[in-house]
Design a protein around this motif. Sequence first.
Motif: not given
Lengths: 385, 327
Positions: B52-69
């Motif tokens: 599966l060709f996913s390009l969504g990693h930065p979006a998931f990173m952004a969610i993780g980064a903002y929530i944890s911050a």
Amino acid sequence: MRRVLVVGFVLVSMLLVFGGFGYAGGVIKIGALYNLTGEMSSIDAPALNGVKLAAKEVNEKGGVLGKKIRIIAIDTKTNQKECATAARQLLSEGVVAGIGYGDTTYVLAAAPLFQKKHVPFITSGATLPELPKMIGNYMFLVPFGDNVQAYAMADFLYKDLHVRRVIIWTNKATDYTLALSKYFKERFTKLTGKKSILLEDFFQTGDKDYSAQIARVKALKPQPDALFISSIPDDIGIIVKQVREAGIKQPIAGGDGYDTPLLVKVPGPKLANDIYYTTHQAWDNPDPVVQNFIKNYKRMFGHEPENAFAALGYDALMLVVRAIKRAGSDNPAAIRDALAKEKGYHGVAGTISYKNGSRVPQKAVAIMKVEQGKIKFVKMVMPNM
Amino acid sequence: MIAGIYTLVILGGISYTMERTLNDYHLTVVEFLGIYVILAVSLALTNSFTGLFSLGHPAFMAIGAYISAILTFPPIRKAIMMPALPHFLANMQLPFCLAVIIGGVIAALSAFIIGFPVLRLRGHYLAVATIGFMIIVQVLITNMNSLTRGPLGINGIYPYTDIWWVYIWVVVTVYTVWRVLNSRFGRAMLAIREDEIAAESLGISLTYFKLFPLVLGAFFAGVAGGLWAHLVTAITPSSFSLPLAFLLVVMLVIGGKSITGAIIGALLIGIVSELLRPLEMATQMYGLTQIVTAIGLLAILIKKPGGIAGSKEINLVSLYKSLKVLR
């Protein structure tokens, strides 16, 4: 495969050799962090040129405290991750001060690391006035804050153009534009009262159609005396074109985001008329400091300074050099204390003093006017804060 | 088992030595390399193993980064910087570890929400949908000023991320992906990659076994985002965008379709730009690293189109046997 290995080996050994130069004695190392590739490069590359020119001039006169200045410049690729690593790299190389960036976003990634190690960081172009408060006592600004330029424009519109009623358009996608509008509104309502803002409207970076906002302006009764449009360089050309094509003839005013060739190029010289903006320096200012800077810049790089950020970069390094001289030492904490006491450095982009413990300079703002596609210097304004 | 323990100890020893001997800059580079490994290995779940060709990693990173911050931010500063936070969030300050895990879980949930409708379609819809998702996340973060501080982003995040957190999460990620790959799940994913219709005819639920790697990958991307935020200490909506997605895909392409390949790709991409930087500084030819990386990428694609490791894995047991540490 073997060839690849050989090439790799050569590259690595070259890097070791070049890297080795840095440890020669008798130099003062100053770090320069700029985005030399990527979207910010049109602002940051000239700024680094300014830094280099200043370093060359200082070294030709024998350096400072008998030592030569060595600029360690790193390209951070318009990427915060690169800023954070590059800042650590500079600090582990033992720089005594850092200079950098024309935009707040990147300062925020790099400057806190300098603060933590107690090494001063001087931004040559980021204009957010709260930066020193956000980062700490080792953070200095070379340009005026957005509050100063917005106040200057409000004063100028009120006193010189006798404007009493304005509308404000704001790009709500960047912090710079939001801050600019906020401060303009604050000052203008103080001058004329709350009712003087007839309309506030918003747009976003990259919008191509402003007919809705234009229709709302045209429906106003009474009509505004001027339009304050807070925009970044990318959009202002299109905005001016559409506003003038719609037959709105009142003056358009804005901040240093207008300091771009696009302002005239996109609408064409006929429509680019009666526009006022604030910026850091006017190149046709007859001050010998300014004219010498242009001459030397041309000699070193083969062309005239691209924009005011070149002058700001030059001033940033000169401020550090003056602080080292006054401190009589290249200890970072001593440099910081001397920097904070700067009173009246006559630089290329205005005179810089840090007064009352503030690390944002109080300095004059250049007001520019565009008349039939020609950019003219109007005057320097120094708003009362 | 013993081989696994050996590896843990060796890696731990290396981390300890590095923590003791390296300067701040080199340590940061190593920490970013670890984060790249987490990202590449977790992206390999979808992109390499399930096809599966996913390009969504930065979006998931952004969610993780903002929530944890937001979760680790001191309440006193939250009151000034993020006035619109709901009451329970505004007064909460969680330990770093928990905040990162919550960030990962929420990233995984969001992957479930977009994956569920999209993965029931056949073809390249996932690539488009994940780009779309990334844009939505960016626009939301940019416009939720009072929660996320809009385009200015959150700064002054406490730098909790150290080499040990990175070490732990690298181990957890690689171990989890390795276990998944060598289980019923992994074989189902590989079957889907080779031939969807054949896999379905064997009773493999396509939706389920496509959704699983996406959600698991998103969890680790969210975790990596959290580590990233607490390493850079400043995040903006544009920190996590398309160039990063492509960089991660490049890591997988040059590394190969295996865990080993993903790790090699991540390390190579991370190291090359740092190694070339002194050269760039000395020659004043800024932009050199990008050019050299691009040429290297082309060379690898021509010489080894399957990536450096291809689909091979390093077998730790036989590696130790050949080194005579294990019998």
